[in-house]
Design a protein around this motif. Structure first.
Motif, short mmCIF file in Angstrom:
data_model
loop_
_atom_site.label_atom_id
_atom_site.label_comp_id
_atom_site.label_asym_id
_atom_site.label_seq_id
_atom_site.Cartn_x
_atom_site.Cartn_y
_atom_site.Cartn_z
N PHE A 92 0.85 -1.20 0.00
CA PHE A 92 0.00 0.00 0.00
C PHE A 92 0.88 1.25 0.00
CE2 PHE A 92 -2.39 3.25 2.36
CZ PHE A 92 -3.64 3.19 1.75
N THR A 122 1.16 -2.45 9.40
CA THR A 122 2.20 -1.46 9.09
C THR A 122 2.47 -1.28 7.61
OG1 THR A 122 4.31 -0.64 9.96
CG2 THR A 122 4.31 -2.90 9.14
N GLY A 123 2.09 -2.23 6.75
CA GLY A 123 2.32 -2.08 5.31
C GLY A 123 3.80 -1.87 5.02
N GLU A 144 2.49 -6.83 10.52
CA GLU A 144 1.88 -6.90 9.19
C GLU A 144 1.66 -8.37 8.84
OE1 GLU A 144 0.75 -4.78 6.64
OE2 GLU A 144 0.42 -6.67 5.60
N ARG A 145 0.59 -8.65 8.08
CA ARG A 145 0.26 -10.03 7.75
C ARG A 145 0.72 -10.42 6.33
NH1 ARG A 145 -5.96 -11.70 7.70
NH2 ARG A 145 -5.92 -10.15 6.06
N ALA A 146 0.56 -9.52 5.35
CA ALA A 146 0.79 -9.91 3.96
C ALA A 146 2.28 -10.10 3.66
CB ALA A 146 0.22 -8.84 3.04
N ALA A 149 3.91 -7.27 1.55
CA ALA A 149 4.08 -6.02 2.32
C ALA A 149 5.21 -6.18 3.33
CB ALA A 149 2.77 -5.66 3.01
N GLY A 173 2.22 -11.41 11.06
CA GLY A 173 1.07 -12.10 11.64
C GLY A 173 -0.19 -11.28 11.53
N ASP A 174 -1.27 -11.89 12.00
CA ASP A 174 -2.60 -11.29 11.91
C ASP A 174 -2.86 -10.44 13.16
OD1 ASP A 174 -5.35 -10.78 11.94
OD2 ASP A 174 -5.84 -12.72 11.04
N THR A 176 -5.46 -9.37 14.34
CA THR A 176 -6.69 -9.71 15.07
C THR A 176 -6.49 -10.96 15.93
OG1 THR A 176 -7.64 -11.08 13.32
CG2 THR A 176 -8.08 -8.72 13.22
N ASN A 194 -3.39 1.95 10.76
CA ASN A 194 -4.10 2.37 9.55
C ASN A 194 -4.49 1.07 8.84
OD1 ASN A 194 -5.14 3.48 7.27
ND2 ASN A 194 -3.16 4.07 6.39
N PRO A 196 -7.06 -1.80 6.77
CA PRO A 196 -7.97 -1.70 5.62
C PRO A 196 -9.35 -1.30 6.14
CG PRO A 196 -7.52 -4.00 6.17
CD PRO A 196 -6.65 -3.17 7.05
N VAL A 226 -11.78 -5.41 9.98
CA VAL A 226 -10.49 -5.54 10.68
C VAL A 226 -10.48 -4.63 11.91
CG1 VAL A 226 -7.98 -5.28 10.50
CG2 VAL A 226 -9.27 -6.22 8.57
C1 LIG Z 1 -4.23 0.64 4.55
S1 LIG Z 1 -2.77 -0.36 4.57
C2 LIG Z 1 -1.80 0.68 5.64
C3 LIG Z 1 -0.33 0.49 5.58
C4 LIG Z 1 0.46 1.50 6.40
N1 LIG Z 1 0.11 1.47 7.80
C5 LIG Z 1 0.26 2.91 5.86
O1 LIG Z 1 -0.37 3.74 6.53
O2 LIG Z 1 0.72 3.18 4.74
C6 LIG Z 1 -3.29 -1.69 5.62
C7 LIG Z 1 -2.27 -2.81 5.83
O3 LIG Z 1 -2.83 -3.77 6.75
C8 LIG Z 1 -2.47 -5.07 6.35
N2 LIG Z 1 -3.45 -5.98 6.94
C9 LIG Z 1 -4.74 -6.17 6.58
N3 LIG Z 1 -5.34 -7.03 7.41
C10 LIG Z 1 -4.40 -7.39 8.34
C11 LIG Z 1 -4.42 -8.25 9.47
N4 LIG Z 1 -5.55 -8.89 9.84
N5 LIG Z 1 -3.29 -8.40 10.19
C12 LIG Z 1 -2.16 -7.73 9.84
N6 LIG Z 1 -2.08 -6.90 8.78
C13 LIG Z 1 -3.20 -6.73 8.03
C14 LIG Z 1 -2.49 -5.01 4.84
O4 LIG Z 1 -1.71 -6.06 4.27
C15 LIG Z 1 -1.89 -3.62 4.59
O5 LIG Z 1 -0.49 -3.67 4.48
#
Ligand SMILES: C[S@@+](CC[C@H](N)C(=O)[O-])C[C@H]1O[C@@H](n2cnc3c(N)ncnc32)[C@H](O)[C@@H]1O
Length: 301
Positions: A92, A122-123, A144-146, A149, A173-174, A176, A194, A196, A226
């Motif tokens: 992101f 954290t993306g 961060e999970r993905a 990313a 990791g997730d 949640t 921040n 999704p 989320v």
């Molecule tokens: C909107 S982006 C924000 C990234 C960064 N914080 C920023 O402000 O640029 C949301 C991030 O949350 C991650 N994400 C989504 N669901 C998640 C979860 N359940 N656990 C961990 N990370 C997650 C996504 O992969 C993505 O990198």
């Protein structure tokens, strides 16, 4: 070799980008030229003429932008607070509006020495690194999970070494998952997120649809899929007096604060606008269990 006017090239690129529907065609045309010349946009006037080979390269970049490839992917970096992040496919792109959350967060921990900060979702590492750059005494943990990313975050964290060799700790990791950060229970002075949050099916710009990962943008039918469980995890991470800041969609200016108010351990729930004046993030403070009267039907933590 023939030389041509840079100004004329930028004017022509602006017209190309405008007809492709790019929202800020003049800025993007100038940014791409500055990137290719290796100067800042304000110094473009120092280069009145360019080689035709340069022009060919510039036109190729402009053509990709006209296909709605994000400017930040073409340039490869994005400034965010005091940090500069590398970005590209799979991560992101940090947005300027999130800088309001960072400014609030830094202010909130201004008089906390060696604060513990957890950045959820954290993306690229944007919020974590902006805070670490401004507060080298902080211990910052980013989650961060993905996998894609995580690779970008690892890279950005690797490039950033704060004063005294400080760095950001990255965990995969997730967010949640209540067990993921169990070692940090009641340890954080600040939790930022921040996540999704765009409701599924919301129309988005071609740059978002084609290049921001869907799991970074969309948060379920109401966009809060989320955020809901994340608030529980965040509340558990905070020490008493610690603060939480969560970014949300501009349609969630009431629903997101309501989720925080439903937690008995959170108080001082405040909604904040972004730089454009739209509802953008919500903050709260952790209190000791039992210090706040619960509203009827609210949850425990
Ligand atoms: C909107 S982006 C924000 C990234 C960064 N914080 C920023 O402000 O640029 C949301 C991030 O949350 C991650 N994400 C989504 N669901 C998640 C979860 N359940 N656990 C961990 N990370 C997650 C996504 O992969 C993505 O990198």
């Amino acid at each position: 070799m023939s030389r041509e006017s840079l100004r004329a090239a930028i004017i022509s690129a602006t017209a190309t980008l405008a007809s492709a529907g790019v929202p800020s065609p003049g800025v993007d045309a100038a940014e791409l030229a500055a990137h290719l010349l290796g100067v800042s946009r304000t110094r473009l006037g120092m280069t009145p003429l360019v080689e035709s080979s340069w022009l060919a390269e510039y036109r190729a970049l402009v053509a990709r932008r006209a296909e709605r490839v994000p400017l930040q992917h073409l340039i490869g970096t994005v400034p965010f607070g005091r940090a500069v992040l590398e970005v590209g496919p799979g991560v992101f792109i940090p947005r300027p509006e999130t800088e309001s959350l960072v400014a609030w967060a830094l202010d909130a921990i201004d008089d906390v020495r060696q604060p513990v900060v957890v950045d959820l979702c954290t993306g690229s590492g944007a919020i974590a690194l902006a805070i670490s750059a401004a507060r080298p005494d902080a211990r910052v943990i980013a989650v961060e999970r993905a996998p894609a990313a995580l690779r970008w975050a690892r890279r950005n964290i690797g490039r950033h070494v704060g004063a005294g060799g400080t760095t950001v700790e990255l965990r995969g990791g997730d967010v949640t998952d209540q067990r993921l950060l169990a070692d940090l229970d009641a340890a954080a002075d600040l939790v930022t997120a921040n996540p999704p949050y765009v409701p599924d099916g919301t129309p988005v710009e071609p740059e978002v649809a084609g290049f921001d990962p869907p799991e970074a943008v969309f948060g379920g039918p109401d966009g809060l899929g989320v955020i809901r469980p994340l608030i529980s995890v965040a509340a558990g991470l905070l020490k008493v007096g610690g603060v939480l800041a969560v970014e949300h969609d501009d349609t969630q200016g009431e629903s997101a604060p309501d989720l925080l108010r439903a937690r008995r351990v959170l108080t001082d729930v405040v909604e904040h606008p972004d730089l454009a004046g739209r509802p953008r993030f919500v903050t709260a403070t952790r209190v000791r269990m039992g210090t706040q009267a619960p509203a009827a039907g609210t949850l425990d933590q």
